[in-house]
Design a protein around this motif. Sequence first.
Motif: not given
Length: 242
Positions: A216, A220, A190
Motif C-alpha cells: 500500500r 501511495r 486502494w
Amino acid sequence: MAGDEYEAYVGRWSRRVAERFVPWLGVPAGQRWLDVGCGTGALSAAALAAGAEVTGVDPSPGFLAGRRGVVVGDARALPFADGRFDVVVAGLVLNFVPDPARALAEQARVAVPGATVAAYVWDYADGMAMMRLFWDAAREVDPEAPDEGALFPLCRPDPLAGLWRAAGLTGVVVDAVEVPTTFAGFTDFWRPFLGGQGAAPAYLAGRPPPVRDRIRDLLRARLPAHDIRLTARAWAVRGRRP
C-alpha cells in the motif's frame, strides 16, 4: 456480497468495455444472445439496451441471486441445446476457465450456423494499469508474488485469434477496447483491493499485515494524491460459426 466486491474492484470498468463491445459486434437488434459467465450482468445489460433477447449463464449462484433470465451452469458444459442462439458472447471469462478451448467449442455448439461467437478479456500483461501498478509493487515487496500477465496467456491478441481459428470459426477479428479508469484519490484506488474478489485482492488477503502495508505504501508513493487517471484495455475477438 461477491457481486458488490467485484463491482468495486473491476465491475465498474467492465461495464464501459461492454458498452463498446456490443456495437463493435455489428449484429442487428432482436437476436437471441447467450452471455456465458454473465457475472454481475454488465454485458447482458449492454446487449439488452441494444435490443437483444438475452439469456445468461454463470457458475456462481452469488452473482445470480434474484435475477431473471439466468441459470447456473459451467462454460465447459453449457446447459442448452445445439444451435439455439444467434450471438454467443463471453465477457472477461475465458482467462479463468480451466479449458478455454472446450468452453469455446461449447459456445460454437449452441450457436446457429452463421452466428457471431465473441469474447473479450482484460489485457493483464500491459493494458490494465491499476493491476500492472499493483503487481509491480507486490513483486517488489514479495518476490514470490504472481504476475497476472504471466498467469493468463489469453490476454494477448495472437493467442485469442489462434483459439478462435482453432475452433473452426471464420472471419476472425481482434481489436483493443480501451476505457479510462479514474479514482478520486488513493483511498478510492486502494479500497477495492481489500475486497477479496479477483486475483490481486485474493493475493493481498492472504498476505500478513506488514506485507499488505508495504505494498500500500509503495503504491501511495507512486500515485498522485488526488484525481488518479489510468486506463484499462481489453482485447475483443469475434468470429462466425460456419
